[in-house]
Design an enzyme around this catalytic site. Structure first.
Site, short mmCIF file in Angstrom:
data_model
loop_
_atom_site.label_atom_id
_atom_site.label_comp_id
_atom_site.label_asym_id
_atom_site.label_seq_id
_atom_site.Cartn_x
_atom_site.Cartn_y
_atom_site.Cartn_z
N GLU A 1 -2.19 -4.09 16.63
CA GLU A 1 -3.74 -3.65 17.40
C GLU A 1 -5.01 -4.50 17.61
O GLU A 1 -5.51 -4.00 18.48
CB GLU A 1 -3.55 -1.93 16.97
CG GLU A 1 -3.04 -0.83 16.17
CD GLU A 1 -2.18 -0.30 14.90
OE1 GLU A 1 -1.60 -2.49 14.65
OE2 GLU A 1 -1.60 -0.86 14.89
N LYS B 1 -4.22 2.21 -7.58
CA LYS B 1 -5.32 2.90 -8.22
C LYS B 1 -5.19 3.12 -9.91
O LYS B 1 -4.23 4.03 -10.07
CB LYS B 1 -5.82 4.27 -7.74
CG LYS B 1 -5.75 3.42 -6.22
CD LYS B 1 -5.01 4.84 -5.37
CE LYS B 1 -5.53 4.55 -3.52
NZ LYS B 1 -3.89 4.60 -3.47
#
Ligand code: AMP
Length: 549
Positions: free
Chosen positions: A335, A443
């Protein structure tokens, strides 16, 4: 009041014409599948590109049409880069390492009207051809026309036959420089692949910034080896950067193993080489397994540029120590055309403080001119540039995408920033450090553990060739890290050895709950560790230890 300077559109054709006029003595060197080498001066290459442009028009290709390629790095692929965009059409490079269904999806989604392919992909094209709805011309990129097979599902034209009889006396048409010039689909690890549509203006601006001293610093004295494929993100812009700066460009064809790369670097006296970490791991293995090689004497290599994935510290050390060259780290994305940030890693002894040097090994350098970065927390609030606060990385700039091809969903935030999906810190000097992908971070107990950092520390163990860290679900901590390691040939180490090696370098609660050994770590079509595969494979894994002790 407007300035009184000439308004010249920034066109890709101007790059190859500049090279033809100003750097005719510099070359594009191309190695084919059989190892044969061919060289074209930029004048000859520009002439072939113009002849090809005429041929494309004769085939009926119109401005805006997509012309697809399934090909390795060679001179014909480079000619297509210039010929297709030069007539206002869009070069659509397709990654042949993707699954055939994905390739079919991408070609149909883009509605590409022509497919140029290497002879080595004939079987793939034969398999795909019946399902390709928009392609009206299949062109084989070979010296000679292939003998048609009785059950060929498509009519194969030959590249050189298309060029035959054309003089190359063709004038590139004027174009709006915001017109689309190239199309590349992201690998699509989540959902269908998405197309990034480059423009002439974005491509030329990217080449100016990426090739200059604040970027790759490519000069007329350089011989640039592009191991990065032309089929992914414009080979980091090298076909444009080299033409603009008059560097010789070496295109290695399909053979990308350590021995073939070493030989090409040696025979062509390459001064710079660009590739993803796995390529350099292969090269280093080759050098280590062949003690008779004398890289600093045999090679002219000054700089290796690594991007596309985090480079383990051990790999950087090996490149500096064994090849005697500088290592430059670059971060980018499809991108972003792709370059976002870049930085050279100091060599041993260059900084008084070796610990400070080692910290730099994990950093991806500073933003290049044109790319503005910010890091934000989960609520979108800006985080400080203190080198500690890690947050979602967003970027903005004239060669950053504003939306995917044929996707209506808005992509940018209110300030025009694009969410990269990476997690990063930025230090007060402006150096970026990618600590993880949003989907790969572990996490644990409400805090984040960087899988990239754990991989870097694990692979600094001398027996570890490559390391990958994935999250395992955990009832109390939510997720805990699992280390997956591939050992070097002929070396051994236990899980305890590796964990003991890691202990002094990381917080106790970051320690992986377990280590598993594998013969092979899977990679994606763009050379990244394929964590989705590893997560599937180790889905029910029972760890040695459960949580931090
Ligand atoms: P792609 O669009 O396939 O080129 O992949 C882009 C992604 O690759 C980025 O969002 C990063 O997650 C990763 N990446 C690229 N360069 C680096 C780098 N130098 N260090 C760490 N990750 C990188």
């Amino acid at each position: 009041m407007l300035g009184l300077m000439q308004e010249q559109p920034l066109l890709i054709s101007s790059l190859i014409e500049h090279a033809a006029e100003t750097h005719a003595d510099r070359q594009v060197v191309s190695r084919d599948a059989a190892g044969g080498i061919r060289s074209f001066g930029y004048r000859a290459l520009a002439s072939r590109a113009r002849a090809l442009a005429e041929a494309l028009i004769a085939l009926g290709v119109k401005p805006g049409d997509r012309v697809a390629t399934l090909a390795w790095n060679d001179h014909r692929h480079m000619e297509l880069y210039y010929a297709v965009s030069g007539i206002g059409a869009v070069i659509h490079t397709v990654n042949p390492r993707l699954f055939p269904q994905q390739i079919g999806f991408i070609l149909n989604h883009a509605e590409s009207c022509c497919l140029f392919f290497d002879p080595g992909f004939t079987a793939l094209v034969t398999e795909l051809a019946p399902g390709l709805t928009a392609i009206s011309h299949f062109v084989e990129m070979a010296d000679e026309a292939a003998v048609p097979l009785p059950d060929d599902p498509f009519v194969r034209q030959n590249y050189e036959h298309l060029l035959a009889g054309r003089t190359g006396a063709f004038a590139w048409p004027p174009l709006d420089d915001r017109a689309a010039s190239g199309l590349c689909y992201t690998s699509g690890t989540t959902g269908d692949p998405k197309g990034v549509l480059y423009a002439h203006r974005s491509t030329v601006l990217h080449a100016l910034s990426a090739g200059g001293p604040g970027g790759f610093n490519v000069t007329r004295d350089d011989v640039v080896l592009a191991v990065v494929p032309l089929f992914h993100v414009n080979a980091w812009g090298l076909p444009y950067v080299c033409a603009l700066n008059g560097a010789t460009l070496v295109l290695p064809g399909p053979r990308l193993d350590g021995a073939s790369i070493y030989e090409l670097m040696r025979s062509q006296s390459c001064t710079m080489a660009f590739g993803v970490p796995t390529v350099w791991m292969g090269l280093i293995d080759h050098v280590k397994n062949n003690p008779q090689l004398r890289p600093p004497d045999e090679l002219k290599l000054r700089r290796v540029i690594i991007g596309g994935a985090a480079a383990p510290a051990a790999l950087i050390d090996d490149l500096q120590d064994l090849l005697g060259c500088d290592v430059v780290l670059a971060w980018g994305m499809t991108e972003l055309s792709p370059l976002g940030s870049i930085g050279r890693v100091p060599r041993k002894g260059e900084l008084a403080d070796e610990e400070a040097r080692r910290r730099r090994l994990a950093k991806q350098g500073r933003a290049v001119f044109g790319v503005t970065m910010k890091i934000v927390d989960a609520d979108g609030q800006a985080l400080p540039r203190d080198g500690r606060a890690a947050g979602r990385l967003l970027v903005r700039g004239p060669w950053v995408t504003s939306g995917y091809f044929r996707h209506d969903a808005p992509l940018l935030d209110a300030d025009g920033f694009f969410e990269t999906g990476d997690i990063a810190t930025i230090d007060p000097a402006g150096d970026l450090e990618i600590t993880d992908r949003m989907k790969d971070v572990i996490k644990s107990g409400g805090e984040w553990i960087s899988s990239i950092e754990l991989e870097g520390v694990a692979s600094s163990h001398p027996a570890v060739a490559e390391a990958a860290v994935i999250a395992m679900p955990h009832p109390k901590w939510q997720e805990r890290p699992l280390l997956i390691a591939r050992l070097r040939e002929g070396r051994s180490a236990s899980a305890d050895d590796i964990l003991a090696h890691m202990a002094p370098h990381i917080a106790k609660w970051w320690m992986p709950d377990d280590v598993v050994f594998v013969d092979d770590i899977p990679h994606t079509a763009t050379g990244k560790i394929q964590k989705t595969k590893l997560r599937e494979r180790f889905a029910g894994h029972q760890a040695l230890q459960s949580g931090p002790n």
